[in-house]
Write a protein that holds these residues in place. Sequence first.
Motif: not given
Length: 375
Positions: A97-99, A132-138
Amino acid sequence: MRSIWNGAISFGLVSIPVKLMNATESHSISFRQVHLEDGGRIRYRKFCELEDREVTQAEIGKGYEDADGTVVPVTDEDLAQLPLPTTRTIEIVAFLPADRIDPLQMDTAYYLSANGAPAAKPYTLLREALRRSGKVAVAKYALRGRERLGMLRVLDDVITMHGLLWPDEIRAPEGVVPETGVTVRDRELDLADTLMDTLGEVDLEELHDEYREAVEELIAAKAEGRELPAAPEPEGGKVLDLTAALERSVRAVRESRGAAAEAEAEAEVRRLPARPSARAVPKESGGKKSTAAGGRKSTAASRKTTAAKSTAKKTAAKKTAASESTAEKPATKAGPKPATKKASARKASAQKAGEKKAGEKKAGEKKAAARKRTA
């Protein structure tokens, strides 16, 4: 937009050829070092300590100085042959998650562009999966001689990458927290909340660098020999009362917002509706021409008709209201009084008694007549 790095995004077994481009640029004004006496340019020249001569950029390479002073030369070819998968690859290691990403880790921002037609499909796949996932990739990648940490996210229809500092590069906030114990009153918190609400939100697109504009104006004034812009007057002494300072801040913001609203209202131009003219009266179907007098007569007649209709409507409304008010009032005269009821009852009883006597008299007369006929 010029690319600064070519490689690929490693998304599991999917490889996406991409080009890396800087997403930001600096607009700050740079100064040169000059000699104060004559304004001559100050330059730094590169000398070799052993030969005591100036060398060119082509003669300069990299080297690591050991603790004992020994210098170990390292070439670009040595770095390119490092046994790391991230040398030419942005390797995605996780999705979060971005947060979960602390803004303190944020570094330089880049745009990632699909490199060639075959990369369009996997690029779009990764972009839509992130959206769509609302996530970010590391991810991990290597750039300018070192391995770095990055965060991939979607901006509009582009995959962007933010360079991240490694966790051990973030300093602990030791000695930053105020040592003196401070108590904040509820009144001060309420005023702070009021000030925050009064300031409200802001469109970041409207913000600009005022310091850079002031420096540009200063340079232009000195170049043209004009008088330098005057510095703003310093504000009064420090306000020790925090409550008073918050109250003054709220008033100042409200006054500035009110002045801006009044200026916008004064600048707004409103058109008045056009007045109907005599020429706008339609011509009569039977006549040849419609004169202004005929137009005035028809207008007066229409006004009289309208007034009569309005009077009729008002009269009908008054009658309706009067009937409604009469219906709403309690009926005080609907039923007879108690004394009247008793008199009516006595009169009815007397009438019944009279009718009974008359009936009995007729019956007696009939019986007497019958006896006579029998005799």
